[in-house]
Design a protein around this motif. Sequence first.
Motif, PDB file in Angstrom:
ATOM      1  N   GLY A 171       0.826  -1.189  -0.060  1.00  0.00           N
ATOM      2  CA  GLY A 171       0.001   0.142  -0.017  1.00  0.00           C
ATOM      3  C   GLY A 171       0.918   1.227  -0.047  1.00  0.00           C
ATOM      4  O   GLY A 171       0.198   2.311   0.381  1.00  0.00           O
ATOM      5  N   MET A 172       2.190   1.048  -0.141  1.00  0.00           N
ATOM      6  CA  MET A 172       2.911   2.345  -0.168  1.00  0.00           C
ATOM      7  C   MET A 172       3.798   2.562  -1.358  1.00  0.00           C
ATOM      8  O   MET A 172       4.119   1.390  -2.180  1.00  0.00           O
ATOM      9  N   LEU A 173       3.610   3.703  -2.028  1.00  0.00           N
ATOM     10  CA  LEU A 173       4.612   3.993  -3.335  1.00  0.00           C
ATOM     11  C   LEU A 173       5.928   4.386  -2.988  1.00  0.00           C
ATOM     12  O   LEU A 173       5.864   5.145  -2.286  1.00  0.00           O
ATOM     13  N   ARG A 174       6.683   3.582  -3.491  1.00  0.00           N
ATOM     14  CA  ARG A 174       8.247   4.148  -2.862  1.00  0.00           C
ATOM     15  C   ARG A 174       9.066   4.341  -4.059  1.00  0.00           C
ATOM     16  O   ARG A 174       9.230   3.503  -5.188  1.00  0.00           O
ATOM     17  N   VAL A 175       9.533   5.725  -4.323  1.00  0.00           N
ATOM     18  CA  VAL A 175      10.294   6.279  -5.571  1.00  0.00           C
ATOM     19  C   VAL A 175      11.684   6.555  -5.081  1.00  0.00           C
ATOM     20  O   VAL A 175      11.743   7.463  -3.881  1.00  0.00           O
ATOM     21  N   GLN A 176      12.632   6.187  -5.864  1.00  0.00           N
ATOM     22  CA  GLN A 176      13.888   6.652  -5.580  1.00  0.00           C
ATOM     23  C   GLN A 176      14.192   7.612  -6.800  1.00  0.00           C
ATOM     24  O   GLN A 176      14.268   7.045  -7.991  1.00  0.00           O
ATOM     25  N   CYS A 177      14.736   8.514  -6.388  1.00  0.00           N
ATOM     26  CA  CYS A 177      14.893   9.778  -7.578  1.00  0.00           C
ATOM     27  C   CYS A 177      16.485  10.031  -7.720  1.00  0.00           C
ATOM     28  O   CYS A 177      17.164   9.776  -6.769  1.00  0.00           O
ATOM     29  N   ALA A 178      16.694  10.590  -8.898  1.00  0.00           N
ATOM     30  CA  ALA A 178      18.008  11.268  -9.095  1.00  0.00           C
ATOM     31  C   ALA A 178      17.743  12.639  -8.494  1.00  0.00           C
ATOM     32  O   ALA A 178      16.642  13.216  -8.322  1.00  0.00           O
ATOM     33  N   SER A 179      18.957  13.486  -8.777  1.00  0.00           N
ATOM     34  CA  SER A 179      18.784  15.020  -7.885  1.00  0.00           C
ATOM     35  C   SER A 179      17.825  15.599  -8.918  1.00  0.00           C
ATOM     36  O   SER A 179      17.895  15.563 -10.220  1.00  0.00           O
ATOM     37  N   GLY A 180      16.968  16.331  -8.244  1.00  0.00           N
ATOM     38  CA  GLY A 180      16.077  17.296  -9.240  1.00  0.00           C
ATOM     39  C   GLY A 180      15.326  18.073  -8.161  1.00  0.00           C
ATOM     40  O   GLY A 180      15.155  17.828  -6.923  1.00  0.00           O
ATOM     41  N   ALA A 181      14.936  19.335  -8.953  1.00  0.00           N
ATOM     42  CA  ALA A 181      14.152  20.481  -7.979  1.00  0.00           C
ATOM     43  C   ALA A 181      12.964  20.182  -7.453  1.00  0.00           C
ATOM     44  O   ALA A 181      12.287  20.559  -6.378  1.00  0.00           O
ATOM     45  N   HIS A 182      11.975  19.318  -8.486  1.00  0.00           N
ATOM     46  CA  HIS A 182      10.745  19.262  -8.048  1.00  0.00           C
ATOM     47  C   HIS A 182      10.276  17.987  -8.153  1.00  0.00           C
ATOM     48  O   HIS A 182       9.169  17.576  -8.440  1.00  0.00           O
ATOM     49  N   ASN A 183      10.945  16.671  -7.632  1.00  0.00           N
ATOM     50  CA  ASN A 183      10.841  15.667  -7.682  1.00  0.00           C
ATOM     51  C   ASN A 183       9.349  15.229  -6.890  1.00  0.00           C
ATOM     52  O   ASN A 183       8.713  14.557  -7.276  1.00  0.00           O
ATOM     53  N   LEU A 184       9.090  15.672  -5.819  1.00  0.00           N
ATOM     54  CA  LEU A 184       8.202  15.235  -4.863  1.00  0.00           C
ATOM     55  C   LEU A 184       6.828  15.915  -5.648  1.00  0.00           C
ATOM     56  O   LEU A 184       5.637  15.278  -5.702  1.00  0.00           O
ATOM     57  N   ALA A 185       6.864  17.082  -5.893  1.00  0.00           N
ATOM     58  CA  ALA A 185       5.914  17.774  -6.351  1.00  0.00           C
ATOM     59  C   ALA A 185       5.357  17.035  -7.931  1.00  0.00           C
ATOM     60  O   ALA A 185       4.213  16.944  -8.152  1.00  0.00           O
ATOM     61  N   ASP A 186       6.521  16.561  -8.792  1.00  0.00           N
ATOM     62  CA  ASP A 186       6.084  16.045 -10.114  1.00  0.00           C
ATOM     63  C   ASP A 186       5.410  14.490  -9.631  1.00  0.00           C
ATOM     64  O   ASP A 186       4.495  14.093 -10.224  1.00  0.00           O
ATOM     65  N   VAL A 187       5.816  13.737  -8.691  1.00  0.00           N
ATOM     66  CA  VAL A 187       5.105  12.453  -8.166  1.00  0.00           C
ATOM     67  C   VAL A 187       3.714  12.904  -7.861  1.00  0.00           C
ATOM     68  O   VAL A 187       2.949  12.059  -8.322  1.00  0.00           O
ATOM     69  N   LEU A 188       3.727  13.483  -6.968  1.00  0.00           N
ATOM     70  CA  LEU A 188       2.191  14.131  -6.427  1.00  0.00           C
ATOM     71  C   LEU A 188       1.422  14.511  -7.402  1.00  0.00           C
ATOM     72  O   LEU A 188       0.076  14.265  -7.347  1.00  0.00           O
ATOM     73  N   GLY A 189       1.856  15.203  -8.459  1.00  0.00           N
ATOM     74  CA  GLY A 189       1.245  15.722  -9.536  1.00  0.00           C
ATOM     75  C   GLY A 189       0.593  14.508 -10.596  1.00  0.00           C
ATOM     76  O   GLY A 189      -0.675  14.733 -10.917  1.00  0.00           O
ATOM     77  N   VAL A 190       1.303  13.497 -10.695  1.00  0.00           N
ATOM     78  CA  VAL A 190       0.761  12.592 -11.442  1.00  0.00           C
ATOM     79  C   VAL A 190      -0.420  11.665 -10.619  1.00  0.00           C
ATOM     80  O   VAL A 190      -1.416  11.502 -11.233  1.00  0.00           O
ATOM     81  N   LEU A 191      -0.108  11.648  -9.302  1.00  0.00           N
ATOM     82  CA  LEU A 191      -1.526  10.967  -8.587  1.00  0.00           C
ATOM     83  C   LEU A 191      -2.570  11.773  -8.515  1.00  0.00           C
ATOM     84  O   LEU A 191      -3.597  11.433  -8.571  1.00  0.00           O
ATOM     85  N   GLY A 192      -2.488  13.187  -8.445  1.00  0.00           N
ATOM     86  CA  GLY A 192      -3.521  14.242  -8.648  1.00  0.00           C
ATOM     87  C   GLY A 192      -4.104  13.900  -9.813  1.00  0.00           C
ATOM     88  O   GLY A 192      -5.384  13.828  -9.688  1.00  0.00           O
ATOM     89  N   ASP A 193      -3.439  13.884 -10.915  1.00  0.00           N
ATOM     90  CA  ASP A 193      -3.967  13.825 -12.259  1.00  0.00           C
ATOM     91  C   ASP A 193      -4.876  12.969 -12.527  1.00  0.00           C
ATOM     92  O   ASP A 193      -5.891  12.612 -13.232  1.00  0.00           O
TER      93      ASP A 193
END
Length: 317
Positions: A264-286
């Motif tokens: 029940g958890m989405l686990r995301v490993q990112c490379a360096s980026g300025a808006h990673n969290l916002a981008d992931v939550l944006g996909v879920l919101g859309d």
Amino acid sequence: MGACDAVVRIDNLVKRYGDLVAVDHLSLSIARGEVFGLLGPNGSGKTTTINCILQLLSYDHGDIQLFGEPMRPTSYQLKRRIGVVPQEVAVFDELTVRENVDSFCALYVGDRALRRELVNDAIAFVGLEKFEGFRPKKLSGGLLRRLNIACGIAHRPELIIMDEPTVAVDPQSRESILSGIERLNAEGATVIYTSHYMEEVERLCSRIMIMDHGRCVASGTADELKGMIGTGEKISVEVGRMDEGILERVRSLDHVRTAETDGGMLRVQCASGAHNLADVLGVLGDAGLAYGRVLSEPPTLNDVFLEITGRALRDEA
């Protein structure tokens, strides 16, 4: 850093064991008052480097200076300014706590009255006043580690080498040891610190060098080291059930290295980026997907260590 500012200076150090190059043209400089973290996987050359600094090993090439003077096997005046806390507890089983500290201090301080004062201070420093009549076999692992430290620092060395001083101790003893190291440094001691506990290194060390295969592969402050790698934050989002198509959209985002669902958890490993969290939550919101708890963890020193030295197991050497 000028030569007069360096407590330790190593230039182009080489140590071979037959065909094995244990230390490979290593250079480093440690300033007065630093807590310098020396990290590396098993067999990286850390212990060999320390033993060369202490002149316990001969070496094939290079120069070592301590306090601005050449370090030689017979440099006894320099050696008196050094304290060593080895990884393995090195005390005499037949002596009490006080007798152990006094015996080690006597290697450096001949005056009995002064030595008594120094021993009292060392025992108090590590909080062993209630145990000074005990023999080592009566002490817990944490108390033994604290005795090991007292033996190494009783003569008030200017340079202290600490090799894994918190191995196999309870959290209370670990905190006591770490606080003690911070106090030693605040009182003017320069410390070389080795540990496999990255949170300790990040807490204590003003500068860190990572060794591998006998070489320096990275050095700097903890923040500088984190900036050297491409690893960004780890994002965890409570999502319940998640459609595979949404997961693929998360995976397709810039800077996303991996994305998986787990219990029940989405686990995301990112490379360096300025808006990673916002981008992931944006996909879920859309996608109209409701989500709960969100956690974003920045890269740790442990991430840096694994990124630079790899994840393969190393044998002891």
